[in-house]
Design a protein around this motif. Structure first.
Motif, short mmCIF file in Angstrom:
data_model
loop_
_atom_site.label_atom_id
_atom_site.label_comp_id
_atom_site.label_asym_id
_atom_site.label_seq_id
_atom_site.Cartn_x
_atom_site.Cartn_y
_atom_site.Cartn_z
N MET A 139 0.83 -1.20 0.00
CA MET A 139 0.00 0.00 0.00
C MET A 139 0.87 1.25 0.00
O MET A 139 0.52 2.26 -0.63
N ARG A 140 2.01 1.20 0.69
CA ARG A 140 2.92 2.36 0.66
C ARG A 140 3.51 2.54 -0.73
O ARG A 140 3.67 3.68 -1.20
N ARG A 141 3.81 1.45 -1.41
CA ARG A 141 4.28 1.55 -2.79
C ARG A 141 3.21 2.15 -3.69
O ARG A 141 3.48 3.04 -4.51
N LEU A 142 1.98 1.68 -3.52
CA LEU A 142 0.88 2.18 -4.34
C LEU A 142 0.65 3.66 -4.08
O LEU A 142 0.42 4.44 -5.01
N HIS A 143 0.71 4.06 -2.82
CA HIS A 143 0.47 5.46 -2.48
C HIS A 143 1.53 6.37 -3.08
O HIS A 143 1.25 7.53 -3.45
N ALA A 144 2.75 5.87 -3.20
CA ALA A 144 3.81 6.67 -3.80
C ALA A 144 3.64 6.84 -5.30
O ALA A 144 4.09 7.83 -5.88
N LEU A 145 2.98 5.88 -5.96
CA LEU A 145 2.79 5.94 -7.40
C LEU A 145 1.53 6.69 -7.80
O LEU A 145 1.55 7.48 -8.75
N ALA A 146 0.43 6.44 -7.10
CA ALA A 146 -0.87 6.94 -7.52
C ALA A 146 -1.06 8.40 -7.12
O ALA A 146 -0.42 8.91 -6.20
N HIS A 147 -1.97 9.05 -7.82
CA HIS A 147 -2.36 10.41 -7.45
C HIS A 147 -3.22 10.39 -6.20
O HIS A 147 -3.10 11.27 -5.33
N GLN A 148 -4.10 9.39 -6.09
CA GLN A 148 -4.99 9.27 -4.94
C GLN A 148 -5.36 7.80 -4.76
O GLN A 148 -5.62 7.09 -5.73
N VAL A 149 -5.38 7.35 -3.51
CA VAL A 149 -5.78 5.99 -3.17
C VAL A 149 -7.05 6.06 -2.34
O VAL A 149 -7.08 6.71 -1.29
N ILE A 150 -8.10 5.38 -2.83
CA ILE A 150 -9.40 5.38 -2.16
C ILE A 150 -9.75 3.94 -1.81
O ILE A 150 -9.54 3.03 -2.62
N TRP A 151 -10.27 3.75 -0.61
CA TRP A 151 -10.71 2.42 -0.19
C TRP A 151 -12.20 2.49 0.11
O TRP A 151 -12.64 3.26 0.96
N ALA A 152 -12.99 1.67 -0.60
CA ALA A 152 -14.43 1.59 -0.38
C ALA A 152 -14.73 0.26 0.31
O ALA A 152 -14.52 -0.80 -0.26
N ASN A 153 -15.24 0.35 1.53
CA ASN A 153 -15.50 -0.84 2.35
C ASN A 153 -16.99 -0.92 2.66
O ASN A 153 -17.54 -0.06 3.36
N PRO A 154 -17.70 -1.95 2.15
CA PRO A 154 -19.14 -2.07 2.44
C PRO A 154 -19.44 -2.26 3.93
O PRO A 154 -20.53 -1.91 4.38
N ARG A 155 -18.50 -2.80 4.68
CA ARG A 155 -18.74 -3.04 6.11
C ARG A 155 -18.68 -1.76 6.93
O ARG A 155 -19.12 -1.74 8.07
N LYS A 156 -18.14 -0.71 6.37
CA LYS A 156 -17.95 0.53 7.12
C LYS A 156 -19.27 1.15 7.56
O LYS A 156 -19.33 1.88 8.55
N ALA A 157 -20.37 0.88 6.83
CA ALA A 157 -21.65 1.49 7.16
C ALA A 157 -22.35 0.80 8.33
O ALA A 157 -23.35 1.33 8.83
N ARG A 158 -21.86 -0.32 8.80
CA ARG A 158 -22.54 -1.04 9.87
C ARG A 158 -22.32 -0.33 11.21
O ARG A 158 -21.24 0.22 11.46
N PRO A 159 -23.33 -0.31 12.06
CA PRO A 159 -23.19 0.37 13.36
C PRO A 159 -22.05 -0.23 14.17
O PRO A 159 -21.90 -1.45 14.27
N GLY A 160 -21.27 0.64 14.78
CA GLY A 160 -20.17 0.20 15.62
C GLY A 160 -18.95 -0.30 14.87
O GLY A 160 -18.04 -0.87 15.49
N TYR A 161 -18.91 -0.08 13.54
CA TYR A 161 -17.76 -0.59 12.78
C TYR A 161 -16.49 0.14 13.18
O TYR A 161 -16.48 1.36 13.40
N ALA A 162 -15.41 -0.60 13.25
CA ALA A 162 -14.07 -0.03 13.46
C ALA A 162 -13.10 -0.84 12.61
O ALA A 162 -13.24 -2.07 12.51
N PRO A 163 -12.14 -0.20 11.97
CA PRO A 163 -11.19 -0.93 11.10
C PRO A 163 -10.18 -1.73 11.91
O PRO A 163 -8.99 -1.43 11.96
#
Length: 402
Positions: A331-355
């Motif tokens: 991910m650090r390699r990708l972040h150095a190459l890309a203009h922007q890195v976005i992560w879309a997580n369907p579980r993030k919308a659940r109540p009480g979610y934490a990564p």
């Protein structure tokens, strides 16, 4: 609640639109404009207000009047008409013609377009007009569907969701290229100016100017098709299909293998594209090796230029069966190459979610925007973040650490 004549009562505290707009119709019309914006139409605030005023002047309960009011005010050119047709059909229901018809109210919570009869009163003189203007309320199940979790939809709702996703458009942020084009404003173009002077035999001539050409950035979608993402895979891949049709988008599926599926998703028909993709992807509903597959992507495609300066979107719940430290390093390699890195997580919308998942926690420090991906509204916000819109509802890295 539906009344006896088919109208829908305004909930307490609901604000109305322009004078003459039926009760509750403004919220549905705004939702329709929001769906058009997600499909790529330039629906500005001025166009939206003109649409609301046009519907208020016409007959808000008539499907044909709503259709023509939106087509006249929300479409900016001939290229917008096809997308407008598809969004309107998906939002208000497909119909063989645009003639006004009565649509019966459906039981809650699903709502439909309901119309109070605009024809003469039964039993009265033929062709007689009603005592007052037709009263109707627009309500669409699409507005309710926008916020529903994809994993909880039934078969009919999934079919409606597919129609809405087919009208999506995904464009990356614009960037200035090294190429220049003639322009009225900008830097002086010395070559064209000198050629113009020579053509006039040295007589004074207007300065010729040029400006940088702007193009959308490449978008790269990495879609997780492992077993834990099975309830969302179909919707996310149809979202990816619409993005490929919009142009300058590359799509890869990740699970136990990395598969480039841009060619399969280039079919015009979404169902044919999904059938071709199903035949090309061998690791449906398998495990997840995010770190190893991200390294393979970077070594084979990303480092050579596909990810360089691009907007890279990972659609995954972050459940990693491999080494989380490897995922963090890639991910650090990708972040150095890309203009922007976005992560879309369907579980993030659940109540009480934490990564707290090891893979998600290792990847977050290299993520620029962490968004939801569980519903149509969430995918609309994701498209806004990719586009660089200021109103894109993203949780940026600073908010993640807070």
């Amino acid at each position: 609640m539906g009344t006896a004549d088919g109208a829908v009562d305004r909930p307490p505290g609901t604000q109305g639109g322009p004078p003459g707009t039926p009760l509750g119709a403004d919220a549905v019309l705004v939702g329709f404009a929001r769906a058009l914006r997600a499909a790529g139409l330039d629906v500005s605030t001025e166009r939206l207000y003109a649409f609301l005023r046009a519907v208020a002047v016409l007959r808000p309960g008539m499907r044909a009047d709503v259709y023509w009011a939106g087509r006249a005010t929300l479409c900016g050119g001939h290229d917008d008409l096809e997308r407008y047709e598809r969004v309107f059909a998906a939002y208000f229901g497909a119909r063989g013609d645009a003639a006004p018809r009565r649509v019966r109210a459906a039981p809650p919570p699903r709502l439909r377009l309901t119309v109070r009869e605009a024809a003469g009163v039964p039993g009265g003189p033929a062709g007689s007009e009603p005592a007052g203007p037709p009263t109707a309320t627009l309500a669409s199940s699409a507005e309710v569907l926008r916020h529903r979790d994809v994993a909880e939809l039934d078969t009919a709702e999934r079919a409606q969701l597919r129609c809405l996703l087919a009208a999506f458009a995904l464009h990356g942020q614009t960037r200035r290229t090294a190429r220049r084009r003639p322009a009225r404003r900008g830097d002086v173009d010395p070559r064209r100016t000198v050629r113009e002077l020579l053509r006039r035999g040295g007589e004074p001539a207007r300065l010729r100017r040029h400006a940088r050409v702007e193009r959308p950035r490449r978008v790269v979608l990495l879609v997780d098709v492992s077993g834990s993402m099975a309830p969302y895979a179909d919707a996310l891949l149809r979202f990816a299909h619409a993005a490929v049709r919009a142009g300058r988008t590359e799509v890869f599926t990740i699970g136990t293998r990395l598969t480039r599926t841009t060619r399969e998703l280039s079919h015009r028909d979404p169902d044919l594209a999904m059938a071709a993709l199903a035949a090309a992807v061998p690791d449906w509903r398998g495990g997840t090796r995010l770190g190893e597959l991200l390294r393979e992507f970077l070594n084979r495609w990303g480092q050579r230029g596909m990810a360089r300066g691009a907007v890279v979107v990972l659609m995954s719940d972050g459940w990693e069966r491999g080494d989380p430290e490897l995922l963090g390093a890639q991910m650090r390699r990708l972040h150095a190459l890309a203009h922007q890195v976005i992560w879309a997580n369907p579980r993030k919308a659940r109540p009480g979610y934490a990564p707290l998942a090891a893979g998600m926690a290792a990847a977050l420090p290299s993520v620029d925007a962490f968004v939801e991906g569980h519903s149509l509204a969430a995918l609309e916000r994701l498209a806004a973040v990719v586009r660089g819109a200021a109103d894109g509802a993203a949780v940026v890295k600073g908010a993640q650490r807070a």
